[in-house]
Motif scaffolding. Structure first.
Motif, mmCIF file in Angstrom:
data_model
loop_
_atom_site.group_PDB
_atom_site.id
_atom_site.type_symbol
_atom_site.label_atom_id
_atom_site.label_comp_id
_atom_site.label_asym_id
_atom_site.label_seq_id
_atom_site.Cartn_x
_atom_site.Cartn_y
_atom_site.Cartn_z
ATOM 1 N N ASP A 1 0.958 -1.095 0.102
ATOM 2 C CA ASP A 1 -0.232 -0.041 0.148
ATOM 3 C C ASP A 1 0.623 0.939 0.242
ATOM 4 O O ASP A 1 0.736 2.007 -0.594
ATOM 5 C CB ASP A 1 -1.283 0.191 1.020
ATOM 6 N N GLU A 2 1.782 0.935 0.817
ATOM 7 C CA GLU A 2 2.838 2.312 0.641
ATOM 8 C C GLU A 2 4.042 1.981 0.262
ATOM 9 O O GLU A 2 5.186 1.318 1.102
ATOM 10 C CB GLU A 2 2.927 2.730 1.549
ATOM 11 N N THR B 1 9.213 5.046 -5.005
ATOM 12 C CA THR B 1 8.931 5.609 -6.075
ATOM 13 C C THR B 1 8.867 5.679 -7.296
ATOM 14 O O THR B 1 11.240 6.214 -7.512
ATOM 15 C CB THR B 1 8.118 6.952 -5.783
#
Lengths: 244, 244
Positions: free
Chosen positions: B198-199, B203
């Motif tokens: 979820d996290e 990125t």
């Protein structure tokens, strides 16, 4: 304007759009494909963009009638007919059609009228799919799921496969997407006892109003068309090289 | 040409493309955003289309470097970073960027140079995804499946969600597609013991070369821009009405 005159203008618009693309489309090129003068086109429409917005509306009116052909069939038959229609490149509209429609789509953020008409078109396509999925859940042919998220996922996958296929000239991208779409439907949508119909009992009917138009391959036109045909031919080779 | 001069031209091209769109783009509008004259632009590039083809190549060169940031992370982390990047509209490039890129795509069937460069871009995106899926199968983080068909299905779904969202001005279509994408990944791709992060631990990084450009919302430009902002605003309301 009589219905016949309107049909003739819409048919000419379709042919010109498939052959020239949006960027090179002019009122003269549309008029050349009718018995009418450019001046009489502008008697009925304010501009080429106004004519094109009416054209999207005309396509949509044809869609509603055709979608009714699926009514009354079991939801898995309707779903299969709908999916096969999206991916059935062989009998569907050709490169010229899809490319022209993508050009209109790309103009939508700059053109409120196009955007409004394309929204109506997309909503009609979406409503059909949501209705099929909802009915399938109700009858137990499909597992319980959220028809809205599934419809937007699938419609996005269909649109995206088509965009990648036609802009990059890679039919394999559609073929792969079709295989994975069927797997998705079989494992995520159909109830365990429901089978995906390999030969659907019903087929999404073609738009008879454009039946005589044929593919852009037959379009009589010039330079732009040749470029596209060349690209398509170069592709046929590279597609096979790419095949994984 | 020095690297700085090239960066300046590419930055100006990006800004002009986001603000004006492809159809209204001229060499003068690009030159206006640099210290250079229109004449010196044409010293380096044969035409606006030639410049735009170099621009797609420039975007691609930036992509390769950024994709490396995912290397070394577990496949489920890489997959989540990749998916979140496609759907992370809030921090991603804005409407002007996506609309302009769609216009370039729509030209590809008429423009072999655009098509060649867009194919390279799409292949780079596809290679990343196929590599993530293949690695996941090898490590056992993902179930056995065909990475090529899954990658083309997912890439199509991402592209299509973006096209529907931006051409119709409906963010809900992306939001729904994102929810269904996650479900698809969780049930069809991840092994039973693998969790979708979820996290994500990593990125997908933004393109730093355009970091100062900001969204098209900040673009200094005129009419075309206002039309788009209006459309986007009208949308924000209608999106909520549509939400199901």
């Amino acid at each position: 304007m009589t219905d016949d005159a309107r049909d003739a203008i819409m048919q000419a618009t379709y042919e010109a759009l498939c052959a020239e693309g949006y960027s090179d489309l002019t009122a003269q090129r549309i008029a050349d494909r009718t018995e009418m003068s450019k001046g009489s086109l502008f008697y009925h429409y304010d501009s080429v963009d106004d004519l094109l917005a009416s054209f999207i509306e005309y396509l949509l009116a044809g869609y509603g009638h055709r979608a009714e052909a699926l009514d009354g069939f079991p939801p898995e038959e309707r779903l299969a007919a709908y999916v096969e229609w999206w991916f059935d490149i062989s009998t569907a509209e050709g490169t010229g059609h899809h490319t022209a429609m993508l050009e209109l789509r790309a103009q939508a953020p700059y053109n409120e009228l196009f955007q409004e008409k394309l929204r109506e078109s997309d909503e009609a396509l979406r409503d059909t799919l949501v209705d099929i999925l909802t009915t399938g859940i109700e009858t137990g042919a499909f597992v319980d799921h959220d028809p809205s998220t599934a419809a937007d996922f699938l419609l996005g996958a269909f649109v995206g496969a088509r965009v990648r296929h036609f802009t990059l000239g890679r039919a394999t991208y559609s073929e792969h997407a079709y295989v994975a779409t069927r797997e998705y439907i079989e494992t995520e949508i159909l109830a365990p006892e429901t089978t995906y119909p390999d030969e659907p009992a019903v087929t999404f009917p073609p738009d008879e109003r454009f039946a005589d138009t044929g593919d852009e391959q037959d379009a009589p036109d010039g330079a732009g068309q040749d470029d596209r045909t060349e690209a398509a031919t170069a592709d046929a080779a590279s597609e096979h090289e790419d095949a994984e």
